[in-house]
Design an enzyme around this catalytic site. Sequence first.
Site, PDB file in Angstrom:
ATOM      1  N   GLU A  41     -13.849  -9.278   2.628  1.00  0.00           N
ATOM      2  CA  GLU A  41     -13.102 -10.329   3.299  1.00  0.00           C
ATOM      3  C   GLU A  41     -12.116  -9.783   4.313  1.00  0.00           C
ATOM      4  OE1 GLU A  41     -10.050 -12.351   1.408  1.00  0.00           O
ATOM      5  OE2 GLU A  41      -9.332 -10.608   0.339  1.00  0.00           O
ATOM      6  N   ILE A  44      -9.419  -2.931   6.531  1.00  0.00           N
ATOM      7  CA  ILE A  44      -8.183  -2.232   6.234  1.00  0.00           C
ATOM      8  C   ILE A  44      -8.033  -1.092   7.238  1.00  0.00           C
ATOM      9  CG2 ILE A  44      -6.880  -0.960   4.495  1.00  0.00           C
ATOM     10  CD1 ILE A  44      -7.556  -3.563   3.333  1.00  0.00           C
ATOM     11  N   ASP A 153      -8.219  -7.767  -9.415  1.00  0.00           N
ATOM     12  CA  ASP A 153      -9.170  -6.698  -9.094  1.00  0.00           C
ATOM     13  C   ASP A 153      -8.623  -5.375  -9.595  1.00  0.00           C
ATOM     14  OD1 ASP A 153     -11.432  -5.471  -8.135  1.00  0.00           O
ATOM     15  OD2 ASP A 153     -10.843  -5.517  -6.034  1.00  0.00           O
TER      16      ASP A 153
HETATM   17  N1  LIG Z   1      -0.949   0.250   1.112  1.00  0.00           N
HETATM   18  C1  LIG Z   1      -1.910   1.169   1.075  1.00  0.00           C
HETATM   19  N2  LIG Z   1      -1.611   2.455   1.105  1.00  0.00           N
HETATM   20  C2  LIG Z   1      -2.571   3.403   1.096  1.00  0.00           C
HETATM   21  N3  LIG Z   1      -3.880   3.140   1.058  1.00  0.00           N
HETATM   22  C3  LIG Z   1      -4.266   1.862   1.010  1.00  0.00           C
HETATM   23  C4  LIG Z   1      -3.320   0.805   1.014  1.00  0.00           C
HETATM   24  N4  LIG Z   1      -3.980  -0.354   0.980  1.00  0.00           N
HETATM   25  C5  LIG Z   1      -5.299  -0.037   0.949  1.00  0.00           C
HETATM   26  N5  LIG Z   1      -5.478   1.304   0.973  1.00  0.00           N
HETATM   27  C6  LIG Z   1      -6.767   2.029   0.962  1.00  0.00           C
HETATM   28  O1  LIG Z   1      -7.793   1.227   1.498  1.00  0.00           O
HETATM   29  C7  LIG Z   1      -8.817   0.994   0.541  1.00  0.00           C
HETATM   30  C8  LIG Z   1      -9.312  -0.439   0.629  1.00  0.00           C
HETATM   31  O2  LIG Z   1      -8.249  -1.310   0.409  1.00  0.00           O
HETATM   32  P1  LIG Z   1      -8.404  -2.642  -0.397  1.00  0.00           P
HETATM   33  O3  LIG Z   1      -8.906  -2.302  -1.777  1.00  0.00           O
HETATM   34  O4  LIG Z   1      -7.139  -3.389  -0.262  1.00  0.00           O
HETATM   35  O5  LIG Z   1      -9.554  -3.341   0.427  1.00  0.00           O
HETATM   36  P2  LIG Z   1     -10.548  -4.495   0.096  1.00  0.00           P
HETATM   37  O6  LIG Z   1     -11.083  -4.985   1.353  1.00  0.00           O
HETATM   38  O7  LIG Z   1      -9.899  -5.453  -0.820  1.00  0.00           O
HETATM   39  O8  LIG Z   1     -11.680  -3.714  -0.667  1.00  0.00           O
HETATM   40  P3  LIG Z   1     -12.701  -4.292  -1.717  1.00  0.00           P
HETATM   41  O9  LIG Z   1     -13.736  -5.036  -0.947  1.00  0.00           O
HETATM   42  O10 LIG Z   1     -13.251  -3.073  -2.404  1.00  0.00           O
HETATM   43  O11 LIG Z   1     -11.881  -5.136  -2.656  1.00  0.00           O
HETATM   44  C9  LIG Z   1      -8.174   1.293  -0.800  1.00  0.00           C
HETATM   45  O12 LIG Z   1      -9.096   1.717  -1.761  1.00  0.00           O
HETATM   46  C10 LIG Z   1      -7.187   2.380  -0.441  1.00  0.00           C
HETATM   47  O13 LIG Z   1      -7.836   3.623  -0.429  1.00  0.00           O
END
Ligand SMILES: Nc1ncnc2c1ncn2[C@@H]1O[C@H](COP(=O)(O)OP(=O)(O)OP(=O)(O)O)[C@@H](O)[C@H]1O
Lengths: 250, 333
Positions: A41, A44, A153
């Site tokens: 969704e 990052i 999650d």
């Molecule tokens: N605040 C932060 N500081 C450092 N690294 C971060 C941070 N936020 C996210 N990341 C990195 O980015 C990756 C992906 O972030 P996040 O899990 O929020 O994404 P997502 O889109 O929700 O992923 P998924 O589809 O797997 O749920 C994390 O596994 C982490 O390595």
Amino acid sequence: MEVDLPQLKKWLDEDVVILFADRNEKIPLISDLKLLSMGAEAYIFKARFMGVEAVVKWRFPKNYIPEELDEKMRRSRTKLETKILWKALSLGIKVPTPLFIDLDAGILIMSFIEGESLRDVAEKIDKDVLCQVMKTVGSYAATLHLNGITHGDLTTSNVIVAKDGVYLIDFGLASFTKRCEDMAIDLHIFFRSIESTHYRIEDVAKKCFIDGYKQVVGDSKTETLIRAVDSIRLRGRYIAARKLRTEWVG
Amino acid sequence: MIVLGIESSAHTFGVGIVTEYKENFILADERIQYVPKHGGIHPRESSRFLAEKAPMVIEKAFEKASLQLDDVNAIAVALGPGLGPCLRVGATAARALASFLKKPLVPVNHAVAHIEIGLKMTGLQDPVVVYLSGGNTAVIAYVEKRYRIFGETLDIALGNLLDTFARETSLGPPYVVAGMHVVDKCAESGKKFLDDFPYVVKGQDVAFSGLLTTALRAYRRGLDIHDICLTMREIAYNSVLEVTARCLMHTRKKEVMLVGGVAASPILREKFAKMAEKYNAIVGVVPPQYAVDNGVMIAWTGLLAFKSGLTIDLRSAIVKQRWRVDEVEIIWK
Ligand SMILES: Nc1ncnc2c1ncn2[C@@H]1O[C@H](COP(=O)(O)OP(=O)(O)OP(=O)(O)O)[C@@H](O)[C@H]1O
Ligand SMILES: Nc1ncnc2c1ncn2[C@@H]1O[C@H](COP(=O)(O)OP(=O)(O)OP(=O)(O)O)[C@@H](O)[C@H]1O
């Protein structure tokens, strides 16, 4: 997958003026945008936000959802995620600090947590250290639950082990709730992530997590919750012989 | 090589006979279905019905395939998961056939068979499998010798959500009219999205019971049923899409295979097509005829397994009501 960077840049294409005692300095609001991950969704990015290291989370528009609903959902989820981050901070849980939000664009900018994901280090670190980390995660989960919040999650990928402590990240699926079932699902997801990726350290990891959880809410509440986890695991026609790995607890 | 397969896990007694030919690999596809007069399937009644019809269905399959009993190289049978008494009908028939014909017996997992026949029918190689039916909602992907469940529903299935809502609001039964679910149809006239309908994605899983409760409450409060249908439908479909997208990202696969009754929804298919495009993936839909329980899928999966050397001792061929799809090692891949 194509990242529609121009669209994001347009949203963030601003300069800010920083006032010093002796001079003014004009810097871009955002620079050095680098894609970290593409989720289901959101994109990052790592970036510099007003000169500091930050993470930009952009919930992108989806053409397979009616526009009105898509906007509504991106807006409400961005807002909720920010709210919950603030709430978690106020409860003494280490999470990224929100720095900037743009609800129209679905953008949340937060502090960057320098460290390693628990998923990557869980099997490398000393057992005692691991136990300590798991205890902390357990106590974070319990504190959230006690305050009517589920993470949504909770996996080892979403725990960052940093120099100054253990951080929880990715509150994108978090919500406010009162249902015990939602709390149990957090545990179910966390246990499953341990079982599927860290079966070698499964027992220690779970035991320490539960110890940490108990420290906050007490034994009896924890045990009730674990029974709820077991019942979630027994549902469904194809959910067969799924081992009740939480059995040993208590 | 020719393999005969027997399916009897719930309401269908199916016998399929297949060969290795690329085209026209189905030599026979006979099925008979137990339809309860009212209510759900009662395992014992269903099994009695299946047992009664079994000999006739087997006989017919040989007739259709124009084969002699001895032409078959192996007998495959679905040993689970499913309803115990029903599964036992198939197992007994298969054991009897195998021992009478002196042919090897091949055990098949019913859920694996659903996937394998889907692959054969869609021509997909290595897809993320999205299984959406009245009883199941699961996202499955092949990783390291197994079909692993990446995500599933934590409570009720997607088809169950649609059907229950339709029943409680008198939109159905019938639930499907001219290829459209009555909820999809009702949503067509929806004008606006209602607030506070829960969108539940937890990690890789979805849940629909809260959504159902909210939708029914809105209906009883007198809100416009079209708006309710639209909001509920969009939220439900999109949560499945989100979990599928997450699975595509995590596994880096480039194909999606839709299977199960709900996959017939044209609205859902269009959404999947658009989503897949974003992730550079293609979508295949298993034809409805092979998405429901049948003997061909057991025969085909049995053939794959048999070619890789899998057989089972007659005495060990006991049914497993609970036999998770990820417990099976996929030796033919
Ligand atoms: N605040 C932060 N500081 C450092 N690294 C971060 C941070 N936020 C996210 N990341 C990195 O980015 C990756 C992906 O972030 P996040 O899990 O929020 O994404 P997502 O889109 O929700 O992923 P998924 O589809 O797997 O749920 C994390 O596994 C982490 O390595
Ligand atoms: N065109 C359609 N659009 C949406 N839903 C549909 C459509 N056609 C059928 N369905 C739904 O599909 C479901 C039936 O699916 P199916 O026949 O695959 O499996 P089942 O017997 O209910 O479950 P299972 O065999 O997995 O236990 C029902 O909920 C039905 O309403």
